[in-house]
Design a protein around this motif. Structure first.
Motif, short mmCIF file in Angstrom:
data_model
loop_
_atom_site.label_atom_id
_atom_site.label_comp_id
_atom_site.label_asym_id
_atom_site.label_seq_id
_atom_site.Cartn_x
_atom_site.Cartn_y
_atom_site.Cartn_z
N LEU A 1 -3.62 2.66 -8.31
CA LEU A 1 -4.93 2.46 -7.68
C LEU A 1 -5.22 0.97 -7.51
O LEU A 1 -5.65 0.53 -6.43
CB LEU A 1 -6.02 3.09 -8.56
CG LEU A 1 -6.40 4.51 -8.19
CD1 LEU A 1 -7.47 5.03 -9.12
CD2 LEU A 1 -6.89 4.53 -6.76
N ILE A 2 -4.97 0.19 -8.58
CA ILE A 2 -5.25 -1.25 -8.49
C ILE A 2 -4.36 -1.89 -7.44
O ILE A 2 -4.82 -2.71 -6.63
CB ILE A 2 -5.08 -1.91 -9.87
CG1 ILE A 2 -6.13 -1.36 -10.82
CG2 ILE A 2 -5.18 -3.41 -9.77
CD1 ILE A 2 -5.94 -1.80 -12.23
N PHE B 1 -3.11 -0.48 -4.84
CA PHE B 1 -3.57 -0.05 -3.51
C PHE B 1 -4.78 -0.87 -3.08
O PHE B 1 -4.86 -1.34 -1.93
CB PHE B 1 -3.91 1.43 -3.56
CG PHE B 1 -4.19 2.01 -2.21
CD1 PHE B 1 -3.17 2.14 -1.27
CD2 PHE B 1 -5.46 2.43 -1.87
CE1 PHE B 1 -3.42 2.67 -0.03
CE2 PHE B 1 -5.72 2.97 -0.62
CZ PHE B 1 -4.70 3.09 0.30
N MET B 2 -5.72 -1.08 -4.02
CA MET B 2 -6.91 -1.86 -3.66
C MET B 2 -6.52 -3.30 -3.33
O MET B 2 -7.02 -3.90 -2.35
CB MET B 2 -7.93 -1.84 -4.81
CG MET B 2 -8.61 -0.50 -4.90
SD MET B 2 -9.93 -0.39 -6.10
CE MET B 2 -9.51 -1.46 -7.37
N LEU C 1 -5.09 -3.40 0.12
CA LEU C 1 -6.13 -3.34 1.16
C LEU C 1 -6.80 -4.69 1.31
O LEU C 1 -7.07 -5.16 2.43
CB LEU C 1 -7.17 -2.27 0.80
CG LEU C 1 -6.71 -0.83 0.91
CD1 LEU C 1 -7.88 0.10 0.69
CD2 LEU C 1 -6.08 -0.57 2.26
N LEU C 2 -7.04 -5.36 0.17
CA LEU C 2 -7.69 -6.67 0.22
C LEU C 2 -6.80 -7.68 0.95
O LEU C 2 -7.29 -8.47 1.78
CB LEU C 2 -7.97 -7.15 -1.19
CG LEU C 2 -8.92 -8.35 -1.28
CD1 LEU C 2 -10.29 -7.92 -0.85
CD2 LEU C 2 -8.94 -8.91 -2.68
N TYR D 1 -7.04 -7.02 4.52
CA TYR D 1 -8.34 -7.34 5.08
C TYR D 1 -8.52 -8.84 5.25
O TYR D 1 -9.09 -9.32 6.23
CB TYR D 1 -9.42 -6.78 4.17
CG TYR D 1 -10.83 -7.13 4.58
CD1 TYR D 1 -11.35 -6.63 5.77
CD2 TYR D 1 -11.63 -7.94 3.78
CE1 TYR D 1 -12.63 -6.95 6.17
CE2 TYR D 1 -12.91 -8.25 4.15
CZ TYR D 1 -13.41 -7.75 5.35
OH TYR D 1 -14.67 -8.07 5.72
N ALA E 1 0.84 -1.20 0.00
CA ALA E 1 0.00 0.00 0.00
C ALA E 1 0.87 1.24 0.00
O ALA E 1 0.61 2.20 -0.75
CB ALA E 1 -0.93 -0.01 1.21
#
Lengths: 141, 153
Positions: free
Chosen positions: A44-45, A47-48, A51-52, A55, A11
């Motif tokens: 952006l991808i 970063f997502m 995060l996944l 999580y 990230a």
């Protein structure tokens, strides 16, 4: 926990990438998209995805024990020293030392590792110098 | 029938030319040597490979920095393998990422910034569908498919 740390690092890298992409200058004559869009998309991808990963981390992998880690660190230090010695000391002496130490780390027989180091250094030097014509120095100039 | 035989003879002609035979000999010798490498045991194998990779980089660039980069990336690869990050997407990203950006920008130049250009031909739509299905399908097929075997180290 390892996956969480990994996701956190990714990230931060993605954010840094995004920030550095904002610094790109669009040239005067440019295509309709410009140089910024693709880095934005990628960061952006990433970063997502990071995060996944944070999580929903996977199971904890089997980290090697402290002793094994020490051996890896020692091997890396040996390799770094080898990289720095390659120019001032020529090829044979650093290669002898590095291969002997690494060989000793894998199976702890002193005589065997020393023989490995000496034979390998000389044999590889002959192959590289006379077989493949690489510009190596055997000994310090 | 005659044609078939003629083509077959042409094939033999190429296969038995001196260059090919020489290459076959070299390949046999090299294959034997490389095949014998694992028989030397892990310590010798690693000890041979490290100077070879070092010298390969050093003779190309002649700088310490590239060697340090190699060591650093090697350690990073070890960590990534330990936390089971798959290898193939990283390689594809490194190899194809540049092409993706160049092609996207070229397509936008051709279409003058019109994004529907990416969906304008049947081939493009088919490729999009294949990509999307390939991305989504594993989520639903996870129970049916066996987990791919992990690298052992």
């Amino acid at each position: 926990m390892s996956d969480r740390i990994f996701g956190f690092i990714i990230a931060i890298v993605a954010l840094a990438f995004f920030a550095s992409a904002t610094q790109l200058e669009t040239p005067f004559i440019s295509d309709p998209v410009g140089p910024k869009l693709f880095p934005y998309l990628v960061s952006l991808i990433a970063f997502m995805a990071a995060l996944l990963i944070m999580y929903k981390p996977d199971d904890e992998p089997q980290w090697p024990k402290l002793k094994m880690f020490l051996r890896i660190i020692i091997a890396m230090i040996v390799l770094v020293i080898y990289a720095y010695l390659l120019r001032p000391l020529g090829f044979i002496i650093p290669t002898m030392l590095a291969t002997a130490i690494l060989s000793y780390q894998i199976n702890a027989r002193i005589l065997f590792s020393v023989m490995t180091g000496i034979l390998l250094a000389i044999g590889l030097f002959v192959i590289f110098k006379y077989g493949l014509n690489l510009g190596l120095y055997a000994f310090p100039k | 029938m005659i044609d078939l035989l003629n083509n077959l003879m042409l094939g033999f002609n190429v296969a038995l030319s001196p260059t090919t035979l020489m290459l076959a000999c070299v390949g046999c010798v090299l294959g034997t040597i490389i095949g014998a490498l694992p028989g030397l045991g892990p310590s010798n194998g690693v000890a041979i490979l490290i100077p070879i990779s070092f010298v390969g980089i050093y003779s190309l660039s002649g700088s310490h920095f590239d060697l340090l980069l190699m060591i650093g990336f090697g350690f990073m690869g070890y960590l990534l393998r330990k936390i089971e990050v798959p290898l193939v997407p990283i390689i594809l990203g490194i190899l194809l990422g540049n092409h993706m950006e160049v092609s996207l920008r070229r397509a936008m130049v051709l279409s003058d910034g019109n994004w529907t250009y990416l969906l304008s031909s049947p081939i493009a739509i088919g490729l999009w569908l294949a990509a999307i299905i390939g991305f989504i399908a594993p989520i639903f097929l996870q129970q049916l498919l066996k987990k791919p075997q992990l690298h052992s180290d």
